[in-house]
Design a protein around this motif. Structure first.
Motif, PDB file in Angstrom:
ATOM      1  N   MET A 117       0.819  -1.206   0.000  1.00 23.45           N
ATOM      2  CA  MET A 117       0.000   0.000   0.000  1.00 23.45           C
ATOM      3  C   MET A 117       0.858   1.262   0.000  1.00 23.45           C
ATOM      4  SD  MET A 117      -3.170   1.096   2.478  1.00 23.45           S
ATOM      5  CE  MET A 117      -2.196   1.150   3.980  1.00 23.45           C
ATOM      6  N   LEU A 118       1.891   1.283   0.826  1.00 26.68           N
ATOM      7  CA  LEU A 118       2.758   2.460   0.902  1.00 26.68           C
ATOM      8  C   LEU A 118       3.487   2.703  -0.410  1.00 26.68           C
ATOM      9  CD1 LEU A 118       4.251   2.007   4.477  1.00 26.68           C
ATOM     10  CD2 LEU A 118       2.830   3.898   3.726  1.00 26.68           C
ATOM     11  N   ASN A 119       4.040   1.657  -0.990  1.00 23.77           N
ATOM     12  CA  ASN A 119       4.775   1.823  -2.243  1.00 23.77           C
ATOM     13  C   ASN A 119       3.850   2.188  -3.397  1.00 23.77           C
ATOM     14  OD1 ASN A 119       7.866   1.108  -2.144  1.00 23.77           O
ATOM     15  ND2 ASN A 119       6.863  -0.276  -0.696  1.00 23.77           N
ATOM     16  N   PHE A 120       2.659   1.593  -3.421  1.00 25.95           N
ATOM     17  CA  PHE A 120       1.666   1.977  -4.436  1.00 25.95           C
ATOM     18  C   PHE A 120       1.340   3.474  -4.304  1.00 25.95           C
ATOM     19  CE2 PHE A 120      -0.731  -2.242  -5.545  1.00 25.95           C
ATOM     20  CZ  PHE A 120       0.382  -2.669  -6.244  1.00 25.95           C
ATOM     21  N   ALA A 121       1.112   3.924  -3.080  1.00 22.33           N
ATOM     22  CA  ALA A 121       0.773   5.329  -2.853  1.00 22.33           C
ATOM     23  C   ALA A 121       1.906   6.246  -3.307  1.00 22.33           C
ATOM     24  CB  ALA A 121       0.454   5.561  -1.379  1.00 22.33           C
ATOM     25  N   HIS A 122       3.138   5.837  -3.047  1.00 19.61           N
ATOM     26  CA  HIS A 122       4.301   6.638  -3.452  1.00 19.61           C
ATOM     27  C   HIS A 122       4.384   6.717  -4.969  1.00 19.61           C
ATOM     28  CE1 HIS A 122       8.544   7.946  -3.655  1.00 19.61           C
ATOM     29  NE2 HIS A 122       8.347   8.390  -2.426  1.00 19.61           N
ATOM     30  N   MET A 123       4.188   5.589  -5.640  1.00 24.57           N
ATOM     31  CA  MET A 123       4.208   5.573  -7.105  1.00 24.57           C
ATOM     32  C   MET A 123       3.095   6.451  -7.671  1.00 24.57           C
ATOM     33  SD  MET A 123       4.729   1.485  -7.708  1.00 24.57           S
ATOM     34  CE  MET A 123       6.080   0.600  -6.911  1.00 24.57           C
ATOM     35  N   ALA A 124       1.920   6.355  -7.070  1.00 23.37           N
ATOM     36  CA  ALA A 124       0.779   7.127  -7.553  1.00 23.37           C
ATOM     37  C   ALA A 124       0.993   8.622  -7.357  1.00 23.37           C
ATOM     38  CB  ALA A 124      -0.499   6.672  -6.846  1.00 23.37           C
ATOM     39  N   LEU A 125       1.569   8.993  -6.213  1.00 19.98           N
ATOM     40  CA  LEU A 125       1.857  10.405  -5.968  1.00 19.98           C
ATOM     41  C   LEU A 125       2.866  10.944  -6.981  1.00 19.98           C
ATOM     42  CD1 LEU A 125       2.071  10.710  -2.073  1.00 19.98           C
ATOM     43  CD2 LEU A 125       0.536  11.955  -3.588  1.00 19.98           C
ATOM     44  N   ASP A 126       3.900  10.162  -7.258  1.00 16.29           N
ATOM     45  CA  ASP A 126       4.894  10.571  -8.253  1.00 16.29           C
ATOM     46  C   ASP A 126       4.253  10.769  -9.623  1.00 16.29           C
ATOM     47  OD1 ASP A 126       6.964  10.627  -6.467  1.00 16.29           O
ATOM     48  OD2 ASP A 126       7.818   8.689  -7.053  1.00 16.29           O
ATOM     49  N   ALA A 127       3.194  10.005  -9.901  1.00 15.23           N
ATOM     50  CA  ALA A 127       2.541  10.093 -11.209  1.00 15.23           C
ATOM     51  C   ALA A 127       1.684  11.352 -11.355  1.00 15.23           C
ATOM     52  CB  ALA A 127       1.674   8.852 -11.449  1.00 15.23           C
ATOM     53  N   LEU A 128       1.287  11.945 -10.226  1.00 13.86           N
ATOM     54  CA  LEU A 128       0.412  13.115 -10.269  1.00 13.86           C
ATOM     55  C   LEU A 128       1.244  14.398 -10.358  1.00 13.86           C
ATOM     56  CD1 LEU A 128      -2.279  12.087  -7.614  1.00 13.86           C
ATOM     57  CD2 LEU A 128      -2.567  12.219 -10.099  1.00 13.86           C
ATOM     58  N   VAL A 129       1.942  14.564 -11.458  1.00 11.58           N
ATOM     59  CA  VAL A 129       2.858  15.699 -11.601  1.00 11.58           C
ATOM     60  C   VAL A 129       2.117  17.033 -11.675  1.00 11.58           C
ATOM     61  CG1 VAL A 129       4.712  14.374 -12.648  1.00 11.58           C
ATOM     62  CG2 VAL A 129       2.908  15.302 -14.103  1.00 11.58           C
ATOM     63  N   ARG A 130       0.861  17.022 -12.072  1.00 14.31           N
ATOM     64  CA  ARG A 130       0.062  18.254 -12.144  1.00 14.31           C
ATOM     65  C   ARG A 130      -1.069  18.261 -11.128  1.00 14.31           C
ATOM     66  NH1 ARG A 130      -0.518  19.392 -18.691  1.00 14.31           N
ATOM     67  NH2 ARG A 130       1.722  19.565 -19.130  1.00 14.31           N
ATOM     68  N   GLY A 131      -0.948  17.412 -10.121  1.00 14.73           N
ATOM     69  CA  GLY A 131      -2.004  17.325  -9.124  1.00 14.73           C
ATOM     70  C   GLY A 131      -3.130  16.414  -9.582  1.00 14.73           C
ATOM     71  N   GLY A 132      -4.065  16.212  -8.681  1.00 16.92           N
ATOM     72  CA  GLY A 132      -5.190  15.340  -9.004  1.00 16.92           C
ATOM     73  C   GLY A 132      -5.754  14.690  -7.763  1.00 16.92           C
TER      74      GLY A 132
END
Length: 219
Positions: A117-132
């Motif tokens: 869960m933590l690593n998924f969240a980190h990957m997902a946050l990195d993907a939101l370069v313009r927010g979301g």
């Protein structure tokens, strides 16, 4: 996974940790240098605020790495979901224009599920370069821990080599500090006969995992 591969993976994870900590620790060092040379009270106050923020960021990141990469000493085999939730909320606080929605139907999760869960969240946050928007869900169904993380935004930036590492399709010689966490998750899932998957579009990234709970934890 042989001993050499284990050592290589550990080295890559350490490289990722050092890379992510370099900025806040460097900021603390710079703040201390400025504080030592500064005599103006207003500037000293600014230096103290810089030090405080950098110290908090460093602490938040270390808490993340402890649970996401390490053995999470001090916890039992099951971890209260409040622990990873607090870590993720702290990471999101440093991001601009990111809203998070939680759907946690389990009070506790096994350590490996927390890592996912933590690593998924980190990957997902990195993907939101313009927010979301970041949606995070976890539940235990039929003896399985099920994790889903969805990032939705105007532009999703996701290196598909990370996706290949999640699926176990990235050759060992091509692993880097950026893809090592995904490879670690693949190994965790493989060890427990679980599965990981991801779906990527222009405006969304969905990461999912099903991990059978260790036999001793199935009630």
């Amino acid at each position: 996974m042989n001993d050499n591969s284990s050592v290589d993976l550990a080295a890559l994870l350490c490289s990722r940790l050092c890379h992510d900590l370099l900025s806040p620790v460097g900021a603390m060092s710079n703040g201390l240098e400025l504080l030592a040379d500064e005599s103006d009270p207003a500037m000293k106050q600014q230096c103290m605020e810089l030090l405080g923020q950098s110290a908090k960021t460093s602490t938040d990141k270390l808490k993340f790495f402890r649970l996401a990469y390490g053995a999470a000493g001090g916890f039992g085999e099951m971890v209260e979901v409040a622990e990873p939730k607090a870590v993720i909320d702290a990471l999101i606080a440093d991001k601009k224009r990111v809203d998070v929605n939680w759907a946690m139907d389990a009070a506790k999760l096994p350590k490996d599920a927390v890592k996912v869960m933590l690593n998924f969240a980190h990957m997902a946050l990195d993907a939101l370069v313009r927010g979301g928007t970041l949606d995070i869900g976890a539940e235990i169904v039929g003896g399985n821990s099920e994790i889903v993380v969805r990032a939705a935004g105007a532009k999703i930036a996701f290196d598909e080599s990370i996706g290949k590492a999640l699926e176990g399709n990235l050759p060992a010689e091509e692993l880097s500090s950026r893809t090592a966490p995904a490879h670690m998750l693949y190994l965790l899932a493989e060890k427990s006969d679980g599965g990981l998957q991801y779906q990527l579009s222009d405006d969304a990234l969905v990461l999912g995992a099903v991990l059978p709970q260790p036999e001793g934890l199935i009630g």
